[in-house]
Scaffold this motif. Structure first.
Motif, short mmCIF file in Angstrom:
data_model
loop_
_atom_site.label_atom_id
_atom_site.label_comp_id
_atom_site.label_asym_id
_atom_site.label_seq_id
_atom_site.Cartn_x
_atom_site.Cartn_y
_atom_site.Cartn_z
N LYS A 60 1.88 -80.04 -79.21
CA LYS A 60 1.71 -78.81 -79.96
C LYS A 60 1.85 -78.99 -81.60
O LYS A 60 1.37 -78.23 -82.41
CB LYS A 60 3.11 -77.93 -79.57
N ASP B 95 1.37 -76.54 -72.53
CA ASP B 95 2.76 -76.09 -72.75
C ASP B 95 3.11 -75.01 -71.68
O ASP B 95 2.23 -74.01 -71.42
CB ASP B 95 3.06 -75.41 -74.06
N SER B 96 4.13 -74.96 -71.04
CA SER B 96 4.49 -73.92 -70.04
C SER B 96 4.30 -72.49 -70.37
O SER B 96 3.62 -71.64 -69.80
CB SER B 96 5.74 -74.12 -69.39
N GLU B 97 4.72 -72.17 -71.71
CA GLU B 97 4.70 -70.85 -72.17
C GLU B 97 3.24 -70.38 -72.50
O GLU B 97 2.75 -69.25 -72.12
CB GLU B 97 5.40 -70.62 -73.49
N ASN C 103 11.70 -75.70 -81.23
CA ASN C 103 10.45 -75.98 -80.58
C ASN C 103 9.87 -74.53 -80.04
O ASN C 103 8.60 -74.74 -80.12
CB ASN C 103 11.16 -76.52 -78.84
N LYS C 104 10.45 -73.54 -79.92
CA LYS C 104 9.84 -72.24 -79.83
C LYS C 104 9.34 -71.67 -81.28
O LYS C 104 7.99 -71.03 -81.26
CB LYS C 104 11.04 -71.03 -79.54
N GLU D 88 6.09 -73.40 -81.15
CA GLU D 88 5.30 -72.60 -80.06
C GLU D 88 4.62 -71.20 -80.58
O GLU D 88 3.50 -71.07 -80.16
CB GLU D 88 6.12 -72.67 -78.70
#
Ligand code: MG
Length: 391
Positions: A129, A154-156, A221-222, A225
């Motif tokens: 990312k 990335d899962s999201e 991390n968010k 993202e």
């Protein structure tokens, strides 16, 4: 995606890390369809050697020359090019036989190899990312030039990718990424200050590498993202949001303008997004058992307390600022997280230092790799200096 024959040829950048190992496990499961042709690793020679024996790639790369030399001295029963350094990883990324490149190197070190992969015009499964955060515009520009397909790992983002692929972006009101909240989201802000490395590494839901686990504890991390999502899905800042969802079953939500909210749910396992990046537009049987919602029972959602997690607030700001802001935020955070992991600074020093450094960074637009890496390096230096002065 171009296919050489019935077999899809895959290169895995960062093969000895968590995403890399999961990718190889999926490839082992579907060996009738996938073949590993390239591997690049950092310094885990032992694990890479095992992977070479199992997958027999055509090209491998390690970070250091001495490790590559050690590998060259070993006896291999198939022909293989052994290379090293940043150029080595780029060589694996740009290898002619690749059909898919999984980019899973952690941190800014993944940027050059990711760009090399995008330039080939092949499929890129993007797990790094930080490269999108620092160079989203450049990666998008190169992928439209080369025709490369960028599929998020990335899962999201894999969730958003699945939710948006049949939708018209103009009809989307909001894209919401969920965050587990990490180990500390219920703590009082005062209790955050002195959290130890061990407790920050103890993530309640996901098992991941160290850097991303610390980023999950600060919620950075968010933040990364969100910036990544802006570039991947061409979304303006006002269409991006975050919700805390401790169960990590709903990975993302898309609110349409007619009031429908679409959600992507799956088990908390990176194998699901990795597999989709390999097989898309098709889907294959999962290695994992079905998601049993009757066992999960409750799906909770909470608003984020930005005061408690100021790095996430900085990342929100970054969405509408110049590129240098994101580059500096990412670089300073990476340097501070490494210092925290070495126990040189306290947990709360991570955001205190990063915010100071980013606010002192001159803001400007930048869209070439040399300038991006220059700002990155210069920001790291300033971060280390600040950390030295504090101690
Ligand atoms: Mg994620």
């Amino acid at each position: 995606m171009r296919k050489t024959d019935d077999i899809t040829h895959v290169a895995v950048l960062g093969s000895t890390g968590s995403i890399g190992q999961n990718t190889l496990e999926i490839i082992s499961h579907f060996k009738d369809r996938f073949k590993v042709v390239g591997l690049s690793a950092g310094k885990n020679t032992k694990r890479l050697s095992h992977q070479i024996k199992t997958y027999k790639p055509d090209i491998v790369s390690l970070r250091e020359k001495k490790d590559a030399d050690e590998l060259k001295d070993m006896k291999w029963d198939h022909p293989m090019e052994i290379t090293w350094g940043p150029e080595g990883a780029e060589k694996v990324a740009g290898f002619d036989k690749n059909d898919v490149i999984i980019s899973a190197i952690t941190g800014i070190n993944g940027l050059r190899p990711t760009l090399a992969a995008v330039k080939t015009g092949k499929r890129l499964g993007l797990a790094n990312k930080e490269s999108m955060v620092a160079a989203g515009a450049l990666i998008n520009q190169e992928s439209s030039r080369s025709g490369a397909e960028v599929i998020p790992v990335d899962s999201e983002h894999s969730g958003v990718f699945q939710l948006l692929h049949k939708e018209n972006l103009r009809e989307v009101n909001k894209v919401i990424l969920t965050a587990s909240g990490g180990p500390f989201f219920q703590l009082d802000p005062k209790e955050l200050e002195n959290q130890s490395v061990e407790s920050a590494l103890n993530h309640p839901r996901w098992s991941m590498g160290k850097k991303i686990t610390i980023d999950s504890a600060t919620l950075m991390n968010k933040g990364l993202e969100l910036i990544e999502a802006k570039w991947l899905f061409h979304l303006p800042p006002e269409k991006l949001g975050v919700l805390i969802h401790p169960q990590s079953i709903v990975h993302s939500l898309v609110e349409m303008r007619d009031g429908s909210v679409l959600a992507q749910l799956s088990r908390t396992d990176m194998k699901i997004p990795i597999q989709l990046a390999l097989t898309y537009p098709h889907r294959r049987e999962s290695l994992l058992p079905s998601l049993d919602l009757s066992k999960v029972k409750a799906l909770d959602f909470f608003e984020v307390d930005f005061k408690k997690f100021p790095l996430l607030e900085m990342a929100l700001k970054a969405l509408s600022r110049e590129q240098s802001f994101s580059i500096a935020l990412n670089a300073s955070n990476e340097a501070a997280v490494h210092s925290f992991l070495k126990k040189d600074i306290r947990f709360s020093d991570i955001w205190e230092v990063v915010i100071e450094v980013v606010e002192e960074t001159e803001e400007r637009s930048v869209n070439n790799i040399e300038d991006i890496l220059k700002i990155d390096q210069e920001t790291r230096k300033r971060t280390w200096e600040k950390i030295r002065k504090r101690n």
